[in-house]
Design an enzyme around this catalytic site. Sequence first.
Site, PDB file in Angstrom:
ATOM      1  N   SER A 149       4.488  -4.813   1.730  1.00  0.00           N
ATOM      2  CA  SER A 149       5.296  -4.794   0.505  1.00  0.00           C
ATOM      3  C   SER A 149       6.701  -5.371   0.684  1.00  0.00           C
ATOM      4  CB  SER A 149       5.345  -3.391  -0.080  1.00  0.00           C
ATOM      5  OG  SER A 149       6.136  -2.555   0.724  1.00  0.00           O
ATOM      6  N   HIS A 189       0.052  -0.239  -0.283  1.00  0.00           N
ATOM      7  CA  HIS A 189       0.543  -0.989  -1.443  1.00  0.00           C
ATOM      8  C   HIS A 189      -0.524  -1.840  -2.117  1.00  0.00           C
ATOM      9  CE1 HIS A 189       4.843  -0.211  -1.908  1.00  0.00           C
ATOM     10  NE2 HIS A 189       4.786   0.121  -0.630  1.00  0.00           N
ATOM     11  N   LYS A 196       1.371   5.253  -4.706  1.00  0.00           N
ATOM     12  CA  LYS A 196       1.800   3.950  -5.204  1.00  0.00           C
ATOM     13  C   LYS A 196       1.050   3.673  -6.508  1.00  0.00           C
ATOM     14  CE  LYS A 196       3.996   3.505  -1.112  1.00  0.00           C
ATOM     15  NZ  LYS A 196       3.843   3.740   0.321  1.00  0.00           N
TER      16      LYS A 196
HETATM   17  C1  LIG Z   1       4.179   4.326   1.470  1.00  0.00           C
HETATM   18  C2  LIG Z   1       3.508   3.915   2.688  1.00  0.00           C
HETATM   19  C3  LIG Z   1       2.991   4.854   3.598  1.00  0.00           C
HETATM   20  C4  LIG Z   1       3.208   6.341   3.436  1.00  0.00           C
HETATM   21  O1  LIG Z   1       2.509   6.844   2.353  1.00  0.00           O
HETATM   22  P1  LIG Z   1       3.014   8.185   1.641  1.00  0.00           P
HETATM   23  O2  LIG Z   1       1.819   8.608   0.859  1.00  0.00           O
HETATM   24  O3  LIG Z   1       4.163   7.813   0.783  1.00  0.00           O
HETATM   25  O4  LIG Z   1       3.378   9.162   2.704  1.00  0.00           O
HETATM   26  C5  LIG Z   1       2.302   4.386   4.687  1.00  0.00           C
HETATM   27  N1  LIG Z   1       2.132   3.064   4.899  1.00  0.00           N
HETATM   28  C6  LIG Z   1       2.635   2.142   4.052  1.00  0.00           C
HETATM   29  C7  LIG Z   1       2.404   0.702   4.331  1.00  0.00           C
HETATM   30  C8  LIG Z   1       3.350   2.526   2.940  1.00  0.00           C
HETATM   31  O5  LIG Z   1       3.848   1.610   2.119  1.00  0.00           O
END
Ligand SMILES: *Cc1c(COP(=O)(O)O)cnc(C)c1O
Length: 401
Positions: A188, A216, A247
Amino acid sequence: MQRLFEFTDFLEKEGIAPTFHKIETAGTEPEVIINGKKVLMFSSNNYLGLALHPKVIAKAKEALEKHGLGPGGSRFLCGNIDILDELDKETAELVGTEDAVTLPTGYMANVAVFKAIMDPIIGIFPYRKGEGVIFSDEFNHGSIVDGCRLSYAEKVIFRHNDLSDLEKKLKRSSLRRHKMIVTEGVFSPWGEFAPLPEILELAKKYNAVFMVDDAHGVGAVGKTGGGAVEHFGLRGQVDIVMGSFDKALGGMGGFLASGKKLAEHLRVAARPNILSSAVSGVLAGGLIEAIKICRSEEGIKLRSQLSANADYLRKNFNALGFKIVGNGEVPVTPVFIGEESKSIRLADRLLEYGIYSPSFRWPAVPKGESRIRITPMATHKKEHLDALLHAFGKVKEEFKL
Ligand SMILES: *Cc1c(COP(=O)(O)O)cnc(C)c1O
């Protein structure tokens, strides 16, 4: 006591201390209130607008009435409420695997998975310390970095999306018995895909477990929202698809999706599944509905609105002369700024113009490569996008960009 505060002092001195802005309304809407003032939200990961979708809210309420606020324990103990089986199943169908293990956050999923696969004792292959190695893209998310540290395996970093560097390193470790490759599906902060088909080939050639963190991508890309794996036509071919529910699915939580046998292993070897509380029923109820919408005709329409919004932004940012990070295949639109303090001042100025998108910077990206990561949502209207572009036009002059 002095030492304890050195880090915060340092951030303050460098002018890069984070401001935790208080958002006084639902932070997932295109329009939010900050400091009593209406501003446009361009930083939320609620890509499809599902966080406040009436059907999602209704199902979450129903589950709340039935299950109450929390699950009462881990799934290992007493938290294995029936609705979680349904969530596991819907999740697996979404990303095209046989099964899935859902956890309260994506961070937890990443912290759990490497140990569960690579640990010398509880990993999928019992082996001696020093025989396991994880190949990780240099730009992988911090939760992957943390997860690798807990695994007892050695970590080898390969250059971002660089297949020849990855292969060179795989070759060098060809005598190691247990290998794992991990990349994100959609990076992202870089607004781009990883070359999944080619990495999958390398994983097969060098007999490595292949995991994709598609936090993402899931929900946001792929015809039915199956993420980067669906985008590349690889449903069911990647060993582990990790994802987040916070997300595009608009909730919170994370998952590890895989074949049946591996999922059975993860249920007992992923320590948060044993040692931490299960996903709550209220969340599961909302998420099941969010996944259903995501896969339906309505979801397909929302994704096409999302990508139309992203295309509009990229085209116009380019016309304004901004440098957009990435090749434009994914919805996120990171605008490159550079130095941390500059991007912070710029974000502050944007807020004065009614645009909320804080500086995205170290430690999330390398030092000196800070950016304003614009996340469009399907729910943004053309006037929102135009207001964003107008504000960027102004800061461009003021900051001589
Ligand atoms: C947001 C994100 C996470 C963590 O996920 P959460 O559910 O917010 O704890 C892990 N890896 C990536 C690539 C992310 O963008």
